[in-house]
Motif scaffolding. Sequence first.
Motif, PDB file in Angstrom:
ATOM      1  N   PRO A  84      70.942  55.097  59.473  1.00 33.79           N
ATOM      2  CA  PRO A  84      72.148  54.938  60.298  1.00 33.79           C
ATOM      3  C   PRO A  84      72.093  55.728  61.607  1.00 33.79           C
ATOM      4  N   MET A  85      71.472  56.927  61.578  1.00 35.22           N
ATOM      5  CA  MET A  85      71.391  57.692  62.818  1.00 35.22           C
ATOM      6  C   MET A  85      70.482  56.999  63.830  1.00 35.22           C
ATOM      7  N   ILE A  86      69.387  56.437  63.357  1.00 31.47           N
ATOM      8  CA  ILE A  86      68.498  55.697  64.253  1.00 31.47           C
ATOM      9  C   ILE A  86      69.262  54.541  64.896  1.00 31.47           C
TER      10      ILE A  86
ATOM     11  N   ASP B 184      64.595  61.392  57.291  1.00 33.37           N
ATOM     12  CA  ASP B 184      65.392  61.901  56.183  1.00 33.37           C
ATOM     13  C   ASP B 184      64.650  61.648  54.870  1.00 33.37           C
ATOM     14  N   LEU B 185      63.979  62.663  54.347  1.00 34.29           N
ATOM     15  CA  LEU B 185      63.167  62.497  53.145  1.00 34.29           C
ATOM     16  C   LEU B 185      64.024  62.206  51.918  1.00 34.29           C
ATOM     17  N   LYS B 186      65.249  62.741  51.887  1.00 32.95           N
ATOM     18  CA  LYS B 186      66.142  62.449  50.766  1.00 32.95           C
ATOM     19  C   LYS B 186      66.538  60.981  50.757  1.00 32.95           C
ATOM     20  N   GLU B 187      66.742  60.411  51.937  1.00 36.90           N
ATOM     21  CA  GLU B 187      67.038  58.984  52.029  1.00 36.90           C
ATOM     22  C   GLU B 187      65.853  58.168  51.538  1.00 36.90           C
ATOM     23  N   MET B 188      64.643  58.589  51.921  1.00 37.77           N
ATOM     24  CA  MET B 188      63.433  57.897  51.465  1.00 37.77           C
ATOM     25  C   MET B 188      63.364  57.889  49.935  1.00 37.77           C
ATOM     26  N   ARG B 189      63.640  59.047  49.337  1.00 39.19           N
ATOM     27  CA  ARG B 189      63.556  59.130  47.884  1.00 39.19           C
ATOM     28  C   ARG B 189      64.646  58.303  47.214  1.00 39.19           C
ATOM     29  N   SER B 190      65.852  58.316  47.797  1.00 39.15           N
ATOM     30  CA  SER B 190      66.944  57.543  47.209  1.00 39.15           C
ATOM     31  C   SER B 190      66.661  56.046  47.279  1.00 39.15           C
ATOM     32  N   ALA B 191      65.843  55.636  48.244  1.00 37.98           N
ATOM     33  CA  ALA B 191      65.431  54.232  48.347  1.00 37.98           C
ATOM     34  C   ALA B 191      64.213  53.956  47.486  1.00 37.98           C
ATOM     35  N   ASP B 192      63.810  54.940  46.688  1.00 39.04           N
ATOM     36  CA  ASP B 192      62.662  54.835  45.784  1.00 39.04           C
ATOM     37  C   ASP B 192      61.377  54.493  46.538  1.00 39.04           C
ATOM     38  N   TYR B 193      61.313  54.965  47.807  1.00 36.45           N
ATOM     39  CA  TYR B 193      60.118  54.776  48.636  1.00 36.45           C
ATOM     40  C   TYR B 193      59.726  53.298  48.762  1.00 36.45           C
ATOM     41  N   GLY B 194      60.714  52.419  48.672  1.00 37.21           N
ATOM     42  CA  GLY B 194      60.439  50.980  48.666  1.00 37.21           C
ATOM     43  C   GLY B 194      59.786  50.489  49.942  1.00 37.21           C
ATOM     44  N   ALA B 195      58.906  49.514  49.791  1.00 39.55           N
ATOM     45  CA  ALA B 195      58.161  48.986  50.935  1.00 39.55           C
ATOM     46  C   ALA B 195      59.081  48.296  51.932  1.00 39.55           C
ATOM     47  N   SER B 196      60.085  47.547  51.449  1.00 41.67           N
ATOM     48  CA  SER B 196      60.976  46.846  52.380  1.00 41.67           C
ATOM     49  C   SER B 196      61.831  47.839  53.157  1.00 41.67           C
ATOM     50  N   TYR B 197      62.297  48.890  52.468  1.00 41.40           N
ATOM     51  CA  TYR B 197      63.045  49.957  53.140  1.00 41.40           C
ATOM     52  C   TYR B 197      62.168  50.628  54.195  1.00 41.40           C
TER      53      TYR B 197
ATOM     54  N   PHE C 205      60.626  52.260  59.635  1.00 47.74           N
ATOM     55  CA  PHE C 205      59.626  52.597  60.646  1.00 47.74           C
ATOM     56  C   PHE C 205      59.626  51.602  61.801  1.00 47.74           C
ATOM     57  N   GLU C 206      60.032  50.363  61.533  1.00 47.92           N
ATOM     58  CA  GLU C 206      60.191  49.401  62.622  1.00 47.92           C
ATOM     59  C   GLU C 206      61.337  49.823  63.527  1.00 47.92           C
ATOM     60  N   ALA C 207      62.451  50.242  62.922  1.00 45.52           N
ATOM     61  CA  ALA C 207      63.608  50.691  63.705  1.00 45.52           C
ATOM     62  C   ALA C 207      63.260  51.937  64.517  1.00 45.52           C
ATOM     63  N   CYS C 208      62.518  52.848  63.908  1.00 48.73           N
ATOM     64  CA  CYS C 208      62.125  54.067  64.614  1.00 48.73           C
ATOM     65  C   CYS C 208      61.203  53.746  65.791  1.00 48.73           C
ATOM     66  N   ALA C 209      60.241  52.859  65.570  1.00 43.38           N
ATOM     67  CA  ALA C 209      59.333  52.468  66.654  1.00 43.38           C
ATOM     68  C   ALA C 209      60.102  51.803  67.790  1.00 43.38           C
TER      69      ALA C 209
ATOM     70  N   ALA D 111      57.822  66.209  62.935  1.00 44.76           N
ATOM     71  CA  ALA D 111      57.575  64.818  62.552  1.00 44.76           C
ATOM     72  C   ALA D 111      58.233  63.876  63.572  1.00 44.76           C
ATOM     73  N   ALA D 112      59.177  63.027  63.131  1.00 43.42           N
ATOM     74  CA  ALA D 112      59.833  62.122  64.076  1.00 43.42           C
ATOM     75  C   ALA D 112      60.654  62.876  65.115  1.00 43.42           C
ATOM     76  N   GLY D 113      61.004  64.141  64.835  1.00 40.20           N
ATOM     77  CA  GLY D 113      61.656  64.972  65.846  1.00 40.20           C
ATOM     78  C   GLY D 113      60.704  65.322  66.972  1.00 40.20           C
ATOM     79  N   ALA D 114      59.457  65.643  66.613  1.00 43.95           N
ATOM     80  CA  ALA D 114      58.425  65.864  67.632  1.00 43.95           C
ATOM     81  C   ALA D 114      58.130  64.564  68.369  1.00 43.95           C
ATOM     82  N   GLN D 115      58.240  63.452  67.654  1.00 46.64           N
ATOM     83  CA  GLN D 115      58.051  62.143  68.268  1.00 46.64           C
ATOM     84  C   GLN D 115      59.118  61.876  69.331  1.00 46.64           C
ATOM     85  N   LEU D 116      60.344  62.282  69.066  1.00 41.85           N
ATOM     86  CA  LEU D 116      61.409  62.158  70.068  1.00 41.85           C
ATOM     87  C   LEU D 116      61.070  62.961  71.318  1.00 41.85           C
ATOM     88  N   VAL D 117      60.587  64.190  71.119  1.00 47.05           N
ATOM     89  CA  VAL D 117      60.225  65.042  72.256  1.00 47.05           C
ATOM     90  C   VAL D 117      59.103  64.394  73.060  1.00 47.05           C
ATOM     91  N   ALA D 118      58.101  63.884  72.351  1.00 46.03           N
ATOM     92  CA  ALA D 118      56.962  63.261  73.027  1.00 46.03           C
ATOM     93  C   ALA D 118      57.367  61.961  73.724  1.00 46.03           C
TER      94      ALA D 118
END
Length: 261
Positions: free
Chosen positions: A32-34, A67-80, A85-89, A112-119
């Motif tokens: 949601p933040m992205i 958000d690693l907790k969000e990743m885990r709550s999504a059970d690391y699913g491929a569709s998620y 990562f598409e939204a982040c890109a 991580a993606a925070g450093a990516q924002l800086v870059a």
Amino acid sequence: MSEEALVLRQDKDGIARLTLNRPAARNALSRPMIAALQAEFDRIAADPSIGVVILAGNGPAFCAGHDLKEMRSADYGASYAEDLFEACARLMQRIVSLPQPVIARVHGIATAAGAQLVASADLAIATDDARFATPGVNIGLFCSTPMVALSRNVSHKHALQMLLTGDLIDAPTALRFGLINEHVSGEQLDVAVEALAVKIASKSRHTLAVGKAAYYRQAELPLDEAYAYAKGVMVHNLQARDAREGIDAFIDKRHPTWCHG
């Protein structure tokens, strides 16, 4: 938390300040933040009153990455993961393609993606005690998407040092690597960022947009093609009203009056 509250926006004198607003989560980039940040950048891209953007973070950190907790709550699913990562890109590319220059105001950590924002930002000013890292290797998830922005900002060996070790680097090292423009005391951060933003905002917005787009385009071209492309940009730019006004003002020894066109 509503999507609107995830990113705060304040406009003043042609400068838009976007503030990541998940302080308790170190401004981790949830899906949601992205989306909220993407929406704000899209609105700014279409807003001719804005000449510069400052990207900041509330709380003790700039941004701790995904958000690693969000990743885990999504059970690391491929569709998620595909959607995330598409939204982040898409977000990072929006920052680069934005007509207005973006200044990252960095404090605490940018990892991580925070450093990516800086870059991905065009410019970055950090506090003396800021820290940066692409630490995915430490948790078994290589920072492959942050690598894209990082490798376009720093040398190959410096990028690989960050990516392969996952170590935090301090602000002087980030400056030496070329990840940030300068570092200042915490008390001086807002003063330094504001001064840079005001200076850039005083320029022709049309010229800034032309120049930013041309910079990123020519950087991906072979030398001869880059010069041919840049020549065309300058020929087109010279026909703009602001170019003629700027040249006339310089010759006449007066301040230009921009029409931003």
